[in-house]
Design an enzyme around this catalytic site. Sequence first.
Site, PDB file in Angstrom:
ATOM      1  N   ASN A  10      -3.411  -2.569  17.897  1.00 33.24           N
ATOM      2  CA  ASN A  10      -2.994  -2.895  16.539  1.00 33.24           C
ATOM      3  C   ASN A  10      -1.550  -3.383  16.652  1.00 33.24           C
ATOM      4  O   ASN A  10      -0.627  -2.586  16.778  1.00 33.24           O
ATOM      5  CB  ASN A  10      -3.111  -1.627  15.673  1.00 33.24           C
ATOM      6  CG  ASN A  10      -2.748  -1.881  14.227  1.00 33.24           C
ATOM      7  OD1 ASN A  10      -2.252  -2.965  13.882  1.00 33.24           O
ATOM      8  ND2 ASN A  10      -2.978  -0.905  13.383  1.00 33.24           N
ATOM      9  N   ARG A  94      -7.116  -5.353  16.073  1.00 33.98           N
ATOM     10  CA  ARG A  94      -7.135  -5.334  14.613  1.00 33.98           C
ATOM     11  C   ARG A  94      -6.479  -6.617  14.127  1.00 33.98           C
ATOM     12  O   ARG A  94      -5.338  -6.909  14.487  1.00 33.98           O
ATOM     13  CB  ARG A  94      -6.345  -4.131  14.095  1.00 33.98           C
ATOM     14  CG  ARG A  94      -6.277  -4.133  12.594  1.00 33.98           C
ATOM     15  CD  ARG A  94      -5.452  -2.986  12.076  1.00 33.98           C
ATOM     16  NE  ARG A  94      -5.522  -2.970  10.638  1.00 33.98           N
ATOM     17  CZ  ARG A  94      -4.503  -2.658   9.844  1.00 33.98           C
ATOM     18  NH1 ARG A  94      -3.337  -2.318  10.351  1.00 33.98           N
ATOM     19  NH2 ARG A  94      -4.650  -2.675   8.546  1.00 33.98           N
ATOM     20  N   HIS A 183      -8.104  -3.010   4.471  1.00 35.35           N
ATOM     21  CA  HIS A 183      -8.577  -1.675   4.908  1.00 35.35           C
ATOM     22  C   HIS A 183     -10.097  -1.681   5.141  1.00 35.35           C
ATOM     23  O   HIS A 183     -10.738  -0.630   5.083  1.00 35.35           O
ATOM     24  CB  HIS A 183      -8.302  -0.578   3.850  1.00 35.35           C
ATOM     25  CG  HIS A 183      -6.870  -0.258   3.632  1.00 35.35           C
ATOM     26  ND1 HIS A 183      -6.379   0.088   2.396  1.00 35.35           N
ATOM     27  CD2 HIS A 183      -5.824  -0.192   4.483  1.00 35.35           C
ATOM     28  CE1 HIS A 183      -5.081   0.340   2.484  1.00 35.35           C
ATOM     29  NE2 HIS A 183      -4.721   0.176   3.742  1.00 35.35           N
ATOM     30  N   ARG A 244       4.193  -0.030  -2.861  1.00 32.64           N
ATOM     31  CA  ARG A 244       3.714  -1.204  -3.601  1.00 32.64           C
ATOM     32  C   ARG A 244       3.307  -0.814  -5.020  1.00 32.64           C
ATOM     33  O   ARG A 244       2.731   0.253  -5.237  1.00 32.64           O
ATOM     34  CB  ARG A 244       2.501  -1.837  -2.905  1.00 32.64           C
ATOM     35  CG  ARG A 244       2.775  -2.377  -1.533  1.00 32.64           C
ATOM     36  CD  ARG A 244       1.583  -3.171  -1.025  1.00 32.64           C
ATOM     37  NE  ARG A 244       1.697  -3.429   0.397  1.00 32.64           N
ATOM     38  CZ  ARG A 244       0.876  -2.926   1.328  1.00 32.64           C
ATOM     39  NH1 ARG A 244      -0.149  -2.160   0.978  1.00 32.64           N
ATOM     40  NH2 ARG A 244       1.061  -3.197   2.592  1.00 32.64           N
ATOM     41  N   GLU A 387     -10.056   4.273  12.129  1.00 26.72           N
ATOM     42  CA  GLU A 387     -10.147   2.815  12.253  1.00 26.72           C
ATOM     43  C   GLU A 387     -10.239   2.385  13.712  1.00 26.72           C
ATOM     44  O   GLU A 387     -10.933   1.427  14.036  1.00 26.72           O
ATOM     45  CB  GLU A 387      -8.942   2.166  11.567  1.00 26.72           C
ATOM     46  CG  GLU A 387      -9.016   2.340  10.057  1.00 26.72           C
ATOM     47  CD  GLU A 387      -7.747   1.919   9.331  1.00 26.72           C
ATOM     48  OE1 GLU A 387      -6.853   2.773   9.197  1.00 26.72           O
ATOM     49  OE2 GLU A 387      -7.657   0.758   8.919  1.00 26.72           O
TER      50      GLU A 387
END
Length: 402
Positions: A10, A94, A183, A244, A387
């Site tokens: 990643n 990823r 996601h 956010r 993940e």
Amino acid sequence: MSSSRILVLNSGSSSVKYQLLDMRDSSRLAVGLVERIGEETARLRHTPLASGAETREWGGAIADHEAALKAVSAELAKDGLGLDSPELAAIGHRVVHGGKHFTEPTVIDDAVLAEIERLIPVAPLHNPANLTGIRTAQHLRPDLPQVAVFDTAFHTTMPESAARYAIDVETADRHRIRRYGFHGTSHAYVSRATAKLLGKAPEDVNVIVLHLGNGASASAVRGGRCVDTSMGLTPLEGLVMGTRSGDLDPAVIFHLARVGEMSIEEIDTLLNKKSGLIGLCGDNDMREIHRRIDEGDERAQLAFDIYIHRLKKYIGAYYAVLGTVDGIAFTAGVGENAAPVREAALAGLEQLGLVVDAGLNAVRGDEPRLISPDGARVAVAVVPTDEELEIATQTYALVGNR
Ligand code: AMP
């Protein structure tokens, strides 16, 4: 000997997170992280799980991603697991944005690289870093299959009614403006794990997944296929997140530009980095917010209330989108750990069949578990996301038997 190991990478602009897995039993052989790539004060943290040795930390100059991957390989090689090992079957990357085009994990070739590059305008922060990671890994092991697993892929099954914004169609298409969602690897993994927890096949259940980490998103999954998700063109839309804003009237942006005299870059930073929980109360860590609420802090309480209000609205919306719901799954840092968030998000929704058992909700654990009482109409679950395992599984499924 057949190759059964998958390295998952990643890659961020100045960091690389990695895990090496053995897909014969999905066990983790090593995990680690390189940070501050490009600086004199870079750090590497490596945990060799296969040998059970202590975590090793190293600090110093790491010039670029290639130097970082070489350092990772050197650490892995201490346990005979280096990048040059013949047992390494593939590297799974990823990749944040796969646009409309990439609906599946994909073996990377020049055309795939070009398409990921073409998507940079819609993912300016993430795709360039992901590309650097891929090119570096290709350079070090040109013979090895490299697979891109896209954060957007799981959401490509959304119907047009959910994926399109209600703006001029030609303008939207020209600039590839639509709701892509993110996601996706987590939503795919958790929705399947929830079906398994319920003893059903993914095709036979409707699930709402609430991925609540520092970034946060919800998805509505009908029979294993995503039909709606809360993030959009970028990860800014939807739930209140750590930093956010999530949803807001787009006119707030015009107002900040015209009346607040802020530049587009300043507004971008405000909404992505200085809003959400941190903008509301100065903290983006839910543990700290709980602590402040316990002390009677009103700003922390208001931030929590706004976070929950938005979450509840999405639960209601996705219940309506699905029509019938078999399970709701909480996952990621907040979802897996913050019992008060799970309790508050579902409070008062008994009419929808949603009940949380206080005793079960208070129990901590690493395994998927139910927190609704026996016989509840809708199962409420806590499902730890994974993940990296999902990326490794998808990568291995694609190249493992070649
Ligand atoms: P993630 O992005 O999935 O790694 O989630 C990170 C976030 O999870 C942190 O910013 C915290 O807000 C939250 N978190 C982690 N551990 C806990 C905990 N024990 N209780 C409440 N929130 C937690």
